[in-house]
Design a protein around this motif. Sequence first.
Motif, short mmCIF file in Angstrom:
data_model
loop_
_atom_site.label_atom_id
_atom_site.label_comp_id
_atom_site.label_asym_id
_atom_site.label_seq_id
_atom_site.Cartn_x
_atom_site.Cartn_y
_atom_site.Cartn_z
N UNK A 55 14.64 0.08 6.32
CA UNK A 55 15.58 0.35 5.23
C UNK A 55 16.00 1.81 5.31
N UNK A 56 15.01 2.72 5.33
CA UNK A 56 15.32 4.15 5.33
C UNK A 56 14.23 4.93 6.04
N UNK A 57 14.62 5.70 7.04
CA UNK A 57 13.65 6.54 7.74
C UNK A 57 13.09 7.62 6.82
N UNK A 58 13.77 7.93 5.72
CA UNK A 58 13.27 8.94 4.80
C UNK A 58 12.12 8.43 3.94
N UNK A 59 11.96 7.12 3.81
CA UNK A 59 10.92 6.59 2.92
C UNK A 59 10.05 5.50 3.54
N UNK A 60 10.48 4.82 4.56
CA UNK A 60 9.74 3.67 5.09
C UNK A 60 8.40 4.07 5.68
N UNK A 61 7.40 3.25 5.44
CA UNK A 61 6.16 3.34 6.20
C UNK A 61 5.46 1.99 6.14
N UNK A 62 4.70 1.69 7.17
CA UNK A 62 3.84 0.50 7.17
C UNK A 62 2.45 0.90 6.73
N UNK A 63 1.66 -0.09 6.28
CA UNK A 63 0.30 0.18 5.86
C UNK A 63 -0.47 -1.11 5.65
N UNK A 64 -1.80 -1.02 5.47
CA UNK A 64 -2.65 -2.20 5.38
C UNK A 64 -2.77 -2.77 3.97
N UNK A 65 -2.91 -4.09 3.92
CA UNK A 65 -3.28 -4.82 2.70
C UNK A 65 -4.57 -5.58 3.01
N UNK A 66 -5.58 -5.43 2.17
CA UNK A 66 -6.90 -5.99 2.44
C UNK A 66 -7.55 -6.42 1.13
N UNK A 67 -8.72 -7.05 1.22
CA UNK A 67 -9.48 -7.38 0.01
C UNK A 67 -10.44 -6.27 -0.39
#
Length: 540
Positions: free
Chosen positions: A262-274
């Motif tokens: 969407x936007x290089x100024x705000x996008x990031x990936x990250x983990x979702x876990x229990x």
Amino acid sequence: MRSIHRLAHFQVAATAAAVVLAAAFQSSPARADGGAGLDSLQDAEREPAPLSFDLDKATIPDLARMMGRGELSSIRLTLAYLQRIHHLDGKLGSVLFINPLVLAEAAASDVRHRAGKPLGPMDGIPVLLKDNADTVVMPTTAGSRALLGSSPARDAFLVRRLRAGGAVILGKANLSEWANFRSVKPTSGWSGVGGHTNNPHVLDRNPCGSSSGSGAAVAASLAQVAIGSETDGSIVCAAGMNGVVGHKPSLGLVSRSGVVPISAEQDTAGPITRHVVDSAIALSVLQARDPDDPATGDYPRDQPTNYAKLLDPNALRGARIGLWSLPVLGPDVDRVMRATADTLRANGATVIEVVPPYQDQLAADELPALLTEFKRDINAYLATRIGGPRTLADLIAYNRRDPAERTCFADQGLFEQAEVAPPPSDPGYRARRARLADLSRRSIDETLAKFHLDAIVAPTNPPAWKTDCVKGDNDIIPSSTPAAIAGYPHTTVPAGFIGPLPVGISIFAGRWSDARVLSLASAVERVTAARRPPRFLPTL
């Protein structure tokens, strides 16, 4: 239609995986290990026996210890997750594609474990990817049928990082189409490719966030880890509303190369876990400098590389926490937050009421800036794919032609606004983005400094609203915005329930403070013990 589509993919992929696994054992010298390869292949072809432990409660360190002692194989663990997908995902619609090489990857991990040479704590751990992370052996669609006929040239950098750490790529999770950046009034959890993802706690309720499939799948124990992505709220809301843990890293810790933007100024990936420890381990694997993503060159040389090692169960003792209560979310959410604040105080923290400044200006500036950035970044991404649409204008035209892209909602107002938005060279845009960067950072930094705080906490989400294609989302979720725009870390953990619906507590602080935020989150997780497995209730 949705369930037939998913089941067909599961059956085809599972058959392909068994064939690949058989071929791997026939040609691999690992067969000389006393027949373990043949046993694993036979396991892959029959219904596995129940696990001897509670999969919902097991952490990555628990699983790694069992694998190290020879009490659990990656193939056995992977099959357990595949069986759960087969039996449960018809209710959820959270998994789009199964990796056709999944059992071969698990078998390779077992060979490493038997040799005493695992690649790290995630070796053999099944991971789902949000379907906006490029993969060569599975489709990458961002939920859009427009991308089914094209393919990425290579795996996303983060996928390569997971493979380098030995993770088993289980498959791809459904998402809100185009990460919820198509319609002015979207319905989260729906995509043209995957249909609806449902909240596993109450099935007619929404899973929130564009990382909806990742959050729902982890909550239902369909994977140990899922990768989400966030521009503003898509990791943390999906985690909070599904009752699990989500970590949005500092922007620059995890590469965005090969992730639909969407936007290089705000996008990031990250983990979702229990479990927070699993998010800490996953972040340690994902974090790396990527020459194709300049933002990853910015993180400090002394940034931690083992976040799990830095988790402190007593991190609340002596901590100063700012509580942003957000009464707009209603009295029930406020009750959960007040009870959580009392628990934090009882465990040694000082909790002070705060209201971070500049929120109205951030809300006014964010969307216009994102419209300009989306056209720039999606056109650049589409140019990297083999075949298919090349521009945002092509996507708009495709949606007008394909009735399946209008089965939940027809609107593509954000696409249309982005197509005519000012270019990145526009002075008005440049001033707006500069103001966003300045005020978002100041909103957090000034609040931390004024009250001498270690972190700020806030409610992550309201209780899940009813999924409704006509009305769209009912998402009043302001707590994600400051950290999202600033590029600062943000973790959510379960805080409590309103009826059967979970509410998360968000924890955020300054740039590169991921270790501190995760450590506080781990301590909050320990003292609240608020997470519950979902019950798959059909309705309230």
